[in-house]
Design an enzyme around this catalytic site. Structure first.
Site, PDB file in Angstrom:
ATOM      1  N   ASP A 153       0.825  -1.207   0.000  1.00 14.16           N
ATOM      2  CA  ASP A 153       0.000   0.000   0.000  1.00 14.16           C
ATOM      3  C   ASP A 153       0.862   1.262   0.000  1.00 14.16           C
ATOM      4  OD1 ASP A 153      -2.222   1.889   0.736  1.00 14.16           O
ATOM      5  OD2 ASP A 153      -3.247  -0.020   1.056  1.00 14.16           O
TER       6      ASP A 153
ATOM      7  N   SER B   7      -7.091   3.903  -1.499  1.00 12.04           N
ATOM      8  CA  SER B   7      -7.148   2.472  -1.217  1.00 12.04           C
ATOM      9  C   SER B   7      -8.517   1.883  -1.498  1.00 12.04           C
ATOM     10  CB  SER B   7      -6.754   2.219   0.244  1.00 12.04           C
ATOM     11  OG  SER B   7      -5.419   2.620   0.464  1.00 12.04           O
TER      12      SER B   7
ATOM     13  N   ASP C 276      -4.767  14.398   2.600  1.00  9.93           N
ATOM     14  CA  ASP C 276      -4.990  14.321   1.152  1.00  9.93           C
ATOM     15  C   ASP C 276      -4.706  15.668   0.489  1.00  9.93           C
ATOM     16  OD1 ASP C 276      -5.828  11.676   1.442  1.00  9.93           O
ATOM     17  OD2 ASP C 276      -7.879  12.295   1.882  1.00  9.93           O
TER      18      ASP C 276
ATOM     19  N   ARG D  37     -16.591   8.548   0.812  1.00  6.83           N
ATOM     20  CA  ARG D  37     -15.851   7.293   1.011  1.00  6.83           C
ATOM     21  C   ARG D  37     -16.304   6.615   2.293  1.00  6.83           C
ATOM     22  NH1 ARG D  37      -9.303   6.268   0.734  1.00  6.83           N
ATOM     23  NH2 ARG D  37      -9.211   4.719   2.382  1.00  6.83           N
TER      24      ARG D  37
ATOM     25  N   LYS E 216      -5.788  -1.743   7.242  1.00  7.52           N
ATOM     26  CA  LYS E 216      -6.085  -2.085   5.847  1.00  7.52           C
ATOM     27  C   LYS E 216      -6.836  -3.409   5.708  1.00  7.52           C
ATOM     28  CE  LYS E 216      -3.928   1.522   4.093  1.00  7.52           C
ATOM     29  NZ  LYS E 216      -4.521   2.540   3.195  1.00  7.52           N
TER      30      LYS E 216
ATOM     31  N   ASP F   6       1.789   3.546   2.872  1.00  9.91           N
ATOM     32  CA  ASP F   6       0.700   4.520   2.869  1.00  9.91           C
ATOM     33  C   ASP F   6       0.543   5.203   4.220  1.00  9.91           C
ATOM     34  OD1 ASP F   6      -1.548   5.870   1.677  1.00  9.91           O
ATOM     35  OD2 ASP F   6      -2.837   4.572   2.868  1.00  9.91           O
TER      36      ASP F   6
ATOM     37  N   HIS G  50       1.695   9.042   4.940  1.00 10.42           N
ATOM     38  CA  HIS G  50       0.743  10.099   5.307  1.00 10.42           C
ATOM     39  C   HIS G  50       1.264  10.995   6.441  1.00 10.42           C
ATOM     40  CE1 HIS G  50      -2.648   9.476   2.736  1.00 10.42           C
ATOM     41  NE2 HIS G  50      -2.899   8.254   3.159  1.00 10.42           N
TER      42      HIS G  50
ATOM     43  N   ASP H 197      -1.701  -0.284  -4.531  1.00  7.93           N
ATOM     44  CA  ASP H 197      -3.021   0.254  -4.864  1.00  7.93           C
ATOM     45  C   ASP H 197      -2.966   1.716  -5.263  1.00  7.93           C
ATOM     46  OD1 ASP H 197      -2.224   0.907  -2.306  1.00  7.93           O
ATOM     47  OD2 ASP H 197      -4.228   0.773  -1.437  1.00  7.93           O
ATOM     48  N   HIS H 198      -1.880   2.411  -4.926  1.00 10.69           N
ATOM     49  CA  HIS H 198      -1.659   3.816  -5.276  1.00 10.69           C
ATOM     50  C   HIS H 198      -0.293   4.203  -4.730  1.00 10.69           C
ATOM     51  CE1 HIS H 198      -2.360   4.883  -1.080  1.00 10.69           C
ATOM     52  NE2 HIS H 198      -3.473   4.169  -1.116  1.00 10.69           N
TER      53      HIS H 198
ATOM     54  N   HIS I  97      -1.625  11.119  -1.303  1.00  8.79           N
ATOM     55  CA  HIS I  97      -1.244  10.113  -2.294  1.00  8.79           C
ATOM     56  C   HIS I  97      -0.632  10.805  -3.515  1.00  8.79           C
ATOM     57  CE1 HIS I  97      -4.679   7.381  -0.593  1.00  8.79           C
ATOM     58  NE2 HIS I  97      -3.669   7.517   0.245  1.00  8.79           N
TER      59      HIS I  97
END
Length: 548
Positions: free
Chosen positions: A24, A75, A166, A282, A357, A425, A429, A466-467, A488
């Site tokens: 991730d 994700s 984000d 989300r 996750k 991930d 962050h 996934d990103h 991301h």
């Protein structure tokens, strides 16, 4: 639609298991000091990236169902695309369409909100106040506020969760100020009462996920509903004060705050007769607060008496558990996911991750559905995450995930397994470069150990992400100013097939567009099955017998 899979004529897979490793937040970025993946010591990934069975996948924007290629992947949509084998319109795009057509204001849920306002109730909006477009978008909130003003809703309150994840890590005022100005203008011009009532950083207030730390939700409940928290005359004052008190403070970790009048009375508690809209689209960080507002029998913390309110989510965040019962926009109907096909073929599978996750390799992977598709054929393993800021323990639970997966691979009963290493991930962050480097190195070490077991068992491993995230830890503007980046990235992600028994039975396909949605068909091919007709093309093509 039949869930039967046809077998490939010239390739039946390997005797050992097929393992999907999702790293991730580990994308392919610039080879410079902004990239924790590049700076990390990653001997296993370095070797894998030299493989003939390596390619890059698009993991953002239209490739995962988002409105434009300016939209970063996340994700949720990434695991949806991987598990579904094709692209569905996702959160932001669905909500934008519903707002553009006005369909959102023709729902039964909106009618209930209108009735509550007509009877004197306050309409409350709770959600992430930014334009990150991962959980929410401020323009969607503004469109709904404008509709409230058009319908002369007399009192509206905003409970602003601050991002810094984000979007830029200290950008909260960039979103709070225009919101305050908009609410002030509406109130003055129309004689209405619109204002921000409470808020706090998303990682401290309201937006917990996967039952990781219900204290986060409790803080939100107390601030939004009860008006309990540190009081300020405005949200701008709150953020500026927090910044002054701690120059290193970032928006996502700011404490809860409550807006109060001159007498110290909170201006926006949630009371009987009110309506509440959670405007995030989300699902993962919306489920717990939705449960708190909508469940009559609730035992996660002492919330006190549940007010007589009408609560609606922007979307239905859990389609199986129907959380929340009322919502404004219909979610994408994701059907025929790869797990359904494998269960129909009686293929035994497993999914492993830590709490942060776990829902991604189960709920999102299975098309936004909770629980097992067939418990007799599937095993889900959740390893509890630490309840600390992840830069303080960047290894997270990668070691425990690896040990669990090794045990399942050696068990011999499972033909396909999937796992998620959250490190790239979750640590990415935080914006902490050194911690992100450790996170990436940890993932690399664990990948190496898993590949050894795949070799021992005669299986195949697929390694991807996934990103991106850790691959872009800061940016430099035209003036040379450096800004920490906690969001991301828009970078592609790696896709590698590790097959120790490979003898040219297949090769990488020459596809014009390659994205996460191509993974499901590829996995089925590697298991010896043809892809379903509705799936996007496989990333490999089988070589006819005698032509390898």
């Amino acid at each position: 639609m039949s869930l039967h899979l046809e077998k490939l004529k010239s390739f039946s897979g390997r005797k050992g298991p097929l393992l999907l490793i999702i790293m991730d937040g580990i994308g392919i970025g610039k080879a410079d000091d902004s990239n924790a993946v590049y700076k990390a010591n990653t001997p296993n990934l370095d070797q894998l990236f030299k493989s003939d069975l390596f390619t890059k996948l698009k993991a953002h924007g239209t490739a995962v169902g988002l409105p434009s290629d300016d939209d970063m992947g996340n994700s949720e949509v990434g695991h949806n695309a991987m598990g579904a084998g094709r692209v569905f319109d996702q959160g932001a795009r669905l909500v934008n369409a519903a707002l553009t057509t006005g369909r959102i204001f023709q729902s039964e849920a909106w009618d209930n909100i209108v009735r509550r306002s007509r009877k004197g109730g306050t309409v409350h909006f709770i959600g992430l106040l930014s334009d990150g477009n991962v959980h929410s978008h401020i323009e969607q909130l503004f469109t709904m506020i404008d509709k409230c003003a058009e319908l002369d809703f007399s009192k509206v309150r905003i409970h602003a969760l601050l991002d810094g994840r984000d979007v830029g890590e200290r950008t909260a005022i960039d979103y709070i100020k225009p919101t305050e100005e908009k609410l002030k203008t509406i109130s003055g011009e129309k004689g209405l009462d619109y204002a921000i009532a409470s808020g706090g950083g998303r990682m401290k207030v309201t937006m917990d996920r996967y039952n990781s730390d219900w204290n986060i939700v409790r803080r939100g409940w107390e601030a939004h509903v009860l008006g309990k928290g540190r009081k300020f005359p405005s949200a701008t004052d709150a953020v500026k004060t927090f910044y002054e008190e701690d120059p290193k403070a970032t928006d996502q970790y700011l404490p809860a705050f409550v807006i109060a009048d001159a007498s110290g009375t909170p201006i926006g508690t949630i009371q009987d007769g009110d309506a509440v809209i959670f405007f995030n689209f989300r699902g993962d960080r919306a489920i717990e607060i939705s449960r708190t507002f909508s469940e009559k029998e609730f035992n996660e913390f002492d919330r006190g008496p549940l007010p007589d309110i009408f609560y609606a989510g922007m979307m239905e965040y859990d389609g199986d558990a129907h959380i929340p019962p009322h919502f404004l926009v219909e979610p994408p109907a994701i059907d025929c996911v790869i797990s359904e096909y494998l269960c129909a073929e009686k293929v035994k599978t497993f999914a492993v991750s830590e709490t942060q996750k776990f829902g991604h390799v189960t709920y999102f992977w299975n098309g936004n559905r909770s629980g097992y598709i067939d418990e007799s054929l599937e095993k889900y393993v959740e390893i509890p995450s630490d309840r600390i800021e992840f830069d303080r323990a960047p290894q997270m639970k990668a070691r425990e995930i690896t040990d669990a997966v090794i045990g399942l691979l050696k068990d011999g009963r499972y033909r396909f397994g999937r796992l998620n290493f959250p490190n790239g991930d979750m640590v990415g962050h935080t914006g902490m470069m050194n911690a992100a480097i450790v996170a990436v190195q940890t993932a690399d070490q664990c990948v190496g150990e898993l590949l050894e077991v795949i070799k021992e068992t005669g299986g195949i491993a697929v390694i991807t992400a996934d990103h991106g995230n850790a691959d872009e830890m800061f940016t430099i503007d035209k003036k040379g100013a450096k800004s920490v980046k906690t969001a991301h990235s828009l970078n592609p992600v790696p896709f590698i097939i590790y097959d120790p028994l490979y003898h040219g039975e297949y090769r990488m396909a020459d596809l014009q567009e390659k994205g996460l949605s191509n993974i499901a068909a590829t996995l089925l091919n590697l298991l010896g099955y043809e892809k379903p007709e509705e799936y996007d093309p496989s990333l490999i093509e089988i070589v006819p017998v005698g032509k390898s």
